[in-house]
Each structure stands twice: as C-alpha cells, then as structure tokens.
Design a protein around this motif. Structure first.
Motif, mmCIF file in Angstrom:
data_model
loop_
_atom_site.group_PDB
_atom_site.id
_atom_site.type_symbol
_atom_site.label_atom_id
_atom_site.label_comp_id
_atom_site.label_asym_id
_atom_site.label_seq_id
_atom_site.Cartn_x
_atom_site.Cartn_y
_atom_site.Cartn_z
ATOM 1 N N GLN A 316 0.831 -1.211 0.000
ATOM 2 C CA GLN A 316 0.000 0.000 0.000
ATOM 3 C C GLN A 316 0.861 1.254 0.000
ATOM 4 O O GLN A 316 0.588 2.218 -0.723
ATOM 5 C CB GLN A 316 -0.925 -0.001 1.227
ATOM 6 C CG GLN A 316 -2.023 -1.056 1.124
ATOM 7 C CD GLN A 316 -2.924 -1.096 2.345
ATOM 8 O OE1 GLN A 316 -2.556 -0.631 3.415
ATOM 9 N NE2 GLN A 316 -4.105 -1.681 2.187
ATOM 10 N N ALA A 320 1.092 4.191 -2.955
ATOM 11 C CA ALA A 320 0.779 5.583 -2.590
ATOM 12 C C ALA A 320 1.963 6.492 -2.940
ATOM 13 O O ALA A 320 1.786 7.598 -3.468
ATOM 14 C CB ALA A 320 0.449 5.675 -1.104
ATOM 15 N N TYR A 343 -2.735 1.628 -6.905
ATOM 16 C CA TYR A 343 -3.069 2.295 -5.644
ATOM 17 C C TYR A 343 -4.447 1.865 -5.138
ATOM 18 O O TYR A 343 -4.620 1.508 -3.972
ATOM 19 C CB TYR A 343 -3.019 3.816 -5.847
ATOM 20 C CG TYR A 343 -3.546 4.591 -4.664
ATOM 21 C CD1 TYR A 343 -2.767 4.760 -3.520
ATOM 22 C CD2 TYR A 343 -4.823 5.133 -4.675
ATOM 23 C CE1 TYR A 343 -3.251 5.461 -2.432
ATOM 24 C CE2 TYR A 343 -5.313 5.834 -3.583
ATOM 25 C CZ TYR A 343 -4.529 5.996 -2.466
ATOM 26 O OH TYR A 343 -5.018 6.676 -1.385
ATOM 27 N N PHE A 347 -5.805 -1.298 -1.775
ATOM 28 C CA PHE A 347 -6.679 -1.258 -0.592
ATOM 29 C C PHE A 347 -7.082 -2.666 -0.174
ATOM 30 O O PHE A 347 -7.357 -2.919 0.990
ATOM 31 C CB PHE A 347 -7.945 -0.445 -0.895
ATOM 32 C CG PHE A 347 -7.736 1.042 -0.837
ATOM 33 C CD1 PHE A 347 -7.546 1.765 -1.992
ATOM 34 C CD2 PHE A 347 -7.724 1.712 0.377
ATOM 35 C CE1 PHE A 347 -7.352 3.138 -1.948
ATOM 36 C CE2 PHE A 347 -7.534 3.086 0.435
ATOM 37 C CZ PHE A 347 -7.337 3.800 -0.741
ATOM 38 N N ILE A 351 -7.186 -6.530 3.413
ATOM 39 C CA ILE A 351 -8.535 -7.068 3.649
ATOM 40 C C ILE A 351 -8.628 -8.525 3.196
ATOM 41 O O ILE A 351 -9.048 -9.395 3.946
ATOM 42 C CB ILE A 351 -9.587 -6.212 2.903
ATOM 43 C CG1 ILE A 351 -9.612 -4.788 3.496
ATOM 44 C CG2 ILE A 351 -10.970 -6.861 2.996
ATOM 45 C CD1 ILE A 351 -10.411 -3.790 2.687
ATOM 46 N N PRO B 252 -3.587 9.823 2.609
ATOM 47 C CA PRO B 252 -3.372 8.401 2.309
ATOM 48 C C PRO B 252 -3.725 7.481 3.485
ATOM 49 O O PRO B 252 -4.455 6.497 3.314
ATOM 50 C CB PRO B 252 -1.882 8.326 1.971
ATOM 51 C CG PRO B 252 -1.547 9.705 1.483
ATOM 52 C CD PRO B 252 -2.399 10.631 2.297
ATOM 53 N N ALA B 255 -7.523 7.400 4.078
ATOM 54 C CA ALA B 255 -8.265 6.607 3.086
ATOM 55 C C ALA B 255 -8.089 5.114 3.338
ATOM 56 O O ALA B 255 -9.053 4.342 3.288
ATOM 57 C CB ALA B 255 -7.801 6.974 1.670
ATOM 58 N N PHE B 256 -6.863 4.700 3.644
ATOM 59 C CA PHE B 256 -6.648 3.273 3.928
ATOM 60 C C PHE B 256 -7.440 2.839 5.162
ATOM 61 O O PHE B 256 -8.034 1.764 5.191
ATOM 62 C CB PHE B 256 -5.155 2.984 4.143
ATOM 63 C CG PHE B 256 -4.386 2.878 2.853
ATOM 64 C CD1 PHE B 256 -4.800 2.022 1.852
ATOM 65 C CD2 PHE B 256 -3.239 3.611 2.648
ATOM 66 C CE1 PHE B 256 -4.098 1.912 0.653
ATOM 67 C CE2 PHE B 256 -2.528 3.514 1.454
ATOM 68 C CZ PHE B 256 -2.963 2.662 0.460
ATOM 69 N N HIS B 259 -11.198 2.467 4.359
ATOM 70 C CA HIS B 259 -11.486 1.287 3.536
ATOM 71 C C HIS B 259 -11.317 0.010 4.337
ATOM 72 O O HIS B 259 -12.042 -0.955 4.139
ATOM 73 C CB HIS B 259 -10.585 1.266 2.302
ATOM 74 C CG HIS B 259 -11.212 1.999 1.163
ATOM 75 N ND1 HIS B 259 -12.161 1.435 0.352
ATOM 76 C CD2 HIS B 259 -11.065 3.267 0.746
ATOM 77 C CE1 HIS B 259 -12.558 2.320 -0.536
ATOM 78 N NE2 HIS B 259 -11.911 3.445 -0.319
ATOM 79 N N THR B 277 -13.036 8.484 -1.826
ATOM 80 C CA THR B 277 -11.651 8.022 -1.925
ATOM 81 C C THR B 277 -10.987 8.551 -3.190
ATOM 82 O O THR B 277 -9.857 9.021 -3.172
ATOM 83 C CB THR B 277 -11.604 6.473 -1.977
ATOM 84 O OG1 THR B 277 -12.408 5.971 -0.933
ATOM 85 C CG2 THR B 277 -10.190 5.965 -1.859
#
Lengths: 375, 307
Positions: A316, A320, A343, A347, A351, B252, B255-256, B259, B277
């Motif tokens: 990540q 970025a 990018y 995300f 997850i 940054p 936003a991470f 999410h 986002t």
C-alpha cells in the motif's frame, strides 16, 4: 549446493526468457481465462507446473530454496503475475485436495489444474461472514447420495470464468462450526448456480457474487468427510510455507528501486520516503525467506502473519508513494495498467485473505502469547 | 475569536443541505465510477452560493464553508475553484465550472470536460483560457472528477493574469476545504457501516482496534476542517499552504483506514466510499502534493531562514 542452485537458476532463467509471453495479461473476463490457461499449459509443458506440489501428484517438488530462486527469476523475466485466475487452483484448492482428497478426487482434478485445463475459484466468504468465517450460513442438506446447496457466497475471485469452486457450506445446522461444515467440489456449471460479477473501484470486475438455488452435487464431491469441512479448510495452512505470494513481494521490492531511480534529487522528502520503503521491502523479504526456509521441515509458526501484514502494508505504501512521485495526471498513473490502478487495488491487500486486524490478533496471541481478548 | 456559525452562515448551509438532499442520487441506480451531478451543478449555478465570497458581508470563509459542506455529499460537482479562486481573480459571475492546472496548460485537469474556463499557473503568471467544450479531450482516470485536456491553445481566447500568488493561495485553501469535506462525508458513511455490520457476534464498531483508528480519523477530519477555515478566514499564504499540506499528508492513511473497516464491500462500486476516496486521492496529489505544500508553508512562515 551453491553450484547446483546456480545451475538451477540458469535453467530457470533460460526457460523463462524463452517462454514468458510478450503480451500483458488481461485482468478479467474470458480473455483472462484464455491467457491464464495458456500460460499454465506452457509451464506444464516445460516442467514448471506445480513447483511446490509433491512429485507423486505430478508436481515439481522443488525445495523451498529452489522455489525462491524460481520466483526471483520469474519476476526478473517479467512473467505474468502469480495472483491470476489460476491462483486458487494451484495454491489453495489443489493443495487441499493433495492433503485431504480421496485418490479418485486427486486423480480427477490435480492433473487438470497442473496442465492448465481448468480454473478454480473459492466460495468461502458470504455477505455476512468475512473475517468471521465460522459464522457462514450457506446451507447444504443431504438428500440420498447428493447434497442440496442453498445460499450465497461473495468476493469469489474469477468465479465468472471458473470451472470448479472450493465451496464451504453448513451441512449440519445444529452442530458447532468445527463439526458442521463441509468442503465441497462444486462444478460451476451446475444447474441453479448464478454468478454475478461485482464491479470494483479499481476497475476490473474480478470479484463475483455466487447464488445457489437448489443446486445438487454428489456426496462424492465432499472432500475430507461430511461435516469435517472446517478441518479440511484449515489443512492447507500447513501447506502454505510463505512462498505462494513470494513473487508478488519480490516484484514490489524491485518496483521501489525503479521509483527511486525515477525520483529526482530535487524531491528530497520523497527520496527519503522511498529509501525508507526500500529498507522496509528488504526487511519483509528477509523475513519471508527466513520463514519459508525454516518451514521446509517443520510446521510453520504463526510469524507468517507478520509477513502477510508487513507485505500488505508495504504494498500500500509503495503504490501511494508512486502516485505521489509521478503525479495523479501522469502517464505512469493513469489507465488500467498505471499506478492509479495499483493504488486502488492495494486497498484490498489488508482485507483479502485475512484482514490486517486478524493478522494482528494472531501475532498478539500466538507469537507474543498475549491473552485472548473477549470476542 | 469565534468558532460558531453566524445566523447567516447557518441559513446558507441549511439551504445548501436542502439542495444536496434534493439532488441525491437514487439508491437504486446502477453503480458508477464517478458520476458528475448535473442537477446539483445547475442548482448551485442558479442559487448564487458559489458567488458568496463576492457578496457584501461575506467573504472567503463563507465560501470555504460552502465548499466543505458540498464535498461532504456523494454528488460530485465543481465548487471549490468557482467559490474560492474565481472571485479572487476577478472572473465574471457565472463563468464556471473552473478548471485549474499547474505548469502546462495542456496537462490533464479535473473538471475540464465541463469547464467554462481554465486557469493555468505558469509560474510567473496565470493564463486564463476560455474553454470550448468541443476542444477538450476526455482523459480516462480512476480518480473521480471528469478529467480532460486541451491539445492546443490555438484558436482559444486566452488572457494573462498577473496575480499568480492569489491563484495559488486560494487553490490551496480550496483543496484543503474540499478535502476536509470529503473526509467528513467518508467518515460518516463508515461510522454508520461499523455500527451495522456484525462479526464475531458484535458490531464491528465495538472492537477497540476499529474504534481507535476511527477516532484518529475523526481527529484528522476536525483538524483539516479548522485549518482550512482558518486559511480562508486569514486568506494568508502561510495558512493556506499549511492547511493544504496537512490535509494532503493525512489523506493516504485516512483513506486506507476507512477502507479497512468497510471490508471487501468498500472496494466495490456498490458502496459509495469510493466516491470520496477517488476525490481525496486526486486532491492529495495536486500542486505537487504534501511535501511541496509543506515547503511552501515553511517559506511563507520563515522566509529568511528558508532562503
């Protein structure tokens, strides 16, 4: 030892240089399917399919050191990402069948996976069950010599182009989860299955929802025993020695070098940040190599969660930083292949496949030995 | 020092919220990447809210309040440059939407496909280009907003504006206010989500790991908002650069974090988090990003030491 590894490296490099496809891998749809199967078939012809699978089931049976070298060369040659539609078959469903499948199940499915004839997808997560997998509700009822499946799965990557699904269902409505689930080989063309691709914010529709309406599947397709699906699903954790996604990490570490080369000395803050990322990437790589090599002859310890977590957050940060370096309107950022895509796609790193929170819980409880919090 | 809203400001914001609610997208429409909300754009153009900085008794602070409020909405419209940059550079009322670009007037700019005017920061001057929509080439981007670029300036009406410092100052304030609003909108969505969504027998929001990171996100939202309002109120270069730097630096991680707690659902177009986002990511890269803004803040605050 070093001589033989050097020879192995040279062989791998030569084969990859001669065989890596020149075209870029399509991200989704029938084109992705065709491309993936073609590349898998080519690796099979060259003797490079299932490098981590045992030889008695048709794999290459490489040592962990050889796997590491293979992936280093794989990335160096610019070969297609391993996180492709063939990932579940090669790294999850296949290994589960190797560990728990009947001789008939192995004979039926493993060669097809290796030869690049079929794609597998995963049917574990549900709209109400993600990290808390044990709460899944997709039902299966025994009717004669068949299971009848009713319910829904989601986040099934490439289900729309898959032939088979490793499906986890609740086959005993009363028992505790450890005795209530079944791991089923589900043909994706079975009547009653509806697949609905989900559009993601990063663009390609690689996830799908899958609906099961009175879907009948033979009890012969249950792997590891009826109502023993939890143990079957967990069995592959022992197979995973931290090499499945190693190519992704090696590639990401290399990308930082490219970003540093592109970063002008007139941007000292960004250069410092990228240099920090370079150190971070090398540290994750070292952790991963250590973990993989030590796991070769022992049950892997829980520190694999540290690598998973560190890689996810590293990836990540790299994407970025790349968007910041090139700018949001630069050619390197825009488009389906640009850093903008990377990018947004990144995300999902913290997850998918066990959230960062789950990994931190595992590190806290099983590596540090801290008491379990109330859940 | 007064941090409360005046009655006039309250009335403006409440009317603005009514316009936003009246043009809210139908929940049953197909998911889209980044739909531009023509209906809200037209309402804004007619209402005069984007010209509030030109009104007697109002000023840039009121414009920043409007921009922040609009950015909280999922609807995407060009408001920040119209409300904060246009009036300061003396653009005629109604000449909008306003697109902004740095260095090269032919670079891709957000909102250009719908813009009435393009303002290009050329370093020593501002080039004002009257935009002919037929001349704009749309640029594919994953970062919300319609992006577009001009292939040439030939045949377009252009004009030099000397005051480049004003453009940059207001641009920074505008992006800070817009980012603060986007953050607030995104956080509100995720807070509702973690109250509803359950795992391990509890709402997600009951887990401390989640509470702590959302608490930090809330702190970011508040900090960005007040820095942006301060920059608009003082209209000073140092405050504007500081507000933009702070917001861009925080985006940054913010936003991470948001999410993360929206799970896989948050990665789909069916959950509207991406609308903010995308915008936040685009805003975080403008004017050279956080590091460039921070250097400018240092230069404006300590000119001798920095020289």
């Amino acid at each position: 030892m070093n001589d033989s590894i050097d020879r192995f490296r040279a062989t791998a490099r030569a084969w990859l240089e001669a065989n890596v496809p020149a075209e870029t891998a399509p991200r989704d749809g029938p084109e992705a399917r065709a491309f993936t199967l073609r590349w898998q078939a080519k690796q099979a012809e060259g003797g490079w399919a299932g490098i981590a699978w045992p030889e008695d089931v048709g794999g290459r049976g490489l040592s962990v050191l050889e796997q590491i070298v293979w992936f280093e060369e794989y990335v160096r040659a610019g070969a297609p990402s391993v996180l492709s539609p063939s990932f579940v078959g090669l790294n999850h469903a296949g290994p589960t069948l190797i560990a728990c499948g009947s001789p008939e199940q192995k004979a039926r499915h493993l060669p097809e996976i290796l030869r690049g004839e079929v794609l597998w997808c995963q049917g574990f997560s549900e709209p109400g069950s993600g990290s808390d997998l044990g709460s899944l509700r997709c039902r299966a009822t025994v009717d004669g010599d068949e299971l009848v499946v009713e319910g829904q799965k989601t986040w099934s990557s490439w289900a729309d182009i898959g032939d088979w699904q490793e499906l986890l269902v609740r086959s005993d409505p009363e028992a505790r989860t450890s005795k209530a689930l079944s791991w089923v080989i589900m043909p994706m063309d079975a009547p009653g299955i509806t697949v609905r691709p989900i559009e993601t914010m990063a663009g390609p529709a690689t996830f799908s929802e899958v609906f099961y309406d009175d879907v009948r599947v033979s009890l012969d397709n249950v792997v590891g025993g009826l109502n023993n699906g939890w143990a079957t699903a967990m069995s592959t954790l022992g197979f995973e020695r931290g090499t499945a996604a190693l190519a992704l990490l090696i590639e990401c570490v290399h990308q930082v070098d490219t970003l540093l080369a592109d970063c002008s000395p007139r941007l000292p803050m960004l250069r410092a940040r990228l240099a920090g990322l370079r150190a971070e990437g090398r540290s994750v790589l070292a952790m991963n190599y250590r973990f993989a090599l030590e796991s070769e002859n022992a049950v892997p310890d829980a520190s694999g969660s540290m690598i998973r977590l560190a890689f996810a957050e590293f990836a990540q940060k790299v994407s970025a930083a790349a968007v910041e370096l090139y700018g949001i309107d630069a050619a390197q950022t825009l488009g389906e292949r640009g850093w903008g895509y990377e990018y947004l796609h990144a995300f999902s790193e913290t997850i998918a496949g066990g959230t960062a929170e789950i990994q931190r819980n595992i590190i806290g409880e099983r590596v540090l030995g801290l008491p379990r919090p109330p859940r | 020092m007064n941090y409360g809203l005046t009655e006039d400001q309250q009335a403006v914001l409440s009317e603005l919220e009514r316009l936003i609610a009246g043009t809210a997208p139908d929940g049953h429409t197909e998911p889209e990447f980044a739909p531009y909300c023509e209906a809200l754009d037209q309402e804004l153009a007619q209402s005069g809210f984007l010209d509030i900085a030109r009104e007697d008794g109002f000023g840039p602070l009121d414009a920043a309040l409007v921009v922040e409020c609009l950015a909280r909405a999922p609807q995407i419209v060009e408001a920040a440059a119209s409300a904060l940059v246009g009036p300061a550079l003396g653009l005629p009322v109604g000449l909008r939407p306003v697109a902004l670009v740095e260095h090269d007037p032919l670079k891709p700019a957000r909102f250009l496909p719908r813009a009435g005017v393009l303002l290009a920061d050329l370093g020593d001057r501002v080039l004002q280009v009257t935009v002919d929509p037929d001349r704009v080439v749309p640029v594919d981007s994953l970062f919300a907003y319609p992006y577009g670029r001009l292939e040439t300036l030939d045949g377009l009406e252009t004009k030099d504006v000397a005051d480049v410092a004003t453009l940059r100052r207001r641009w920074r304030t505008a992006l800070a206010a817009e980012a603060a609003g986007c953050m607030a909108g995104a956080l509100a969505l995720v807070v509702e989500h973690v109250k509803d969504r359950r795992a391990f027998g509890r709402p997600l929001g009951a887990f401390q790991a989640i509470q702590h990171r959302l608490a930090m996100a809330a702190e970011t939202v508040e900090s960005c908002k007040w820095l942006a309002f301060r920059a608009a109120w003082s209209d000073s270069e140092a405050d504007a650069a500081l507000a933009a730097a702070f917001a861009q630096k925080r985006i940054p991680q913010f936003a991470f974090d948001l999410h993360q707690f929206s799970g896989a659902m948050g990665l789909t177009l069916e959950f509207s988090l991406h609308l903010w986002t995308y915008r936040l990511r685009a805003l975080s890269g403008e004017l050279g990003g956080a590091a460039a803004q921070a250097r400018q803040a240092a230069l404006a605050t300590w000119p001798e030491a920095a020289a």
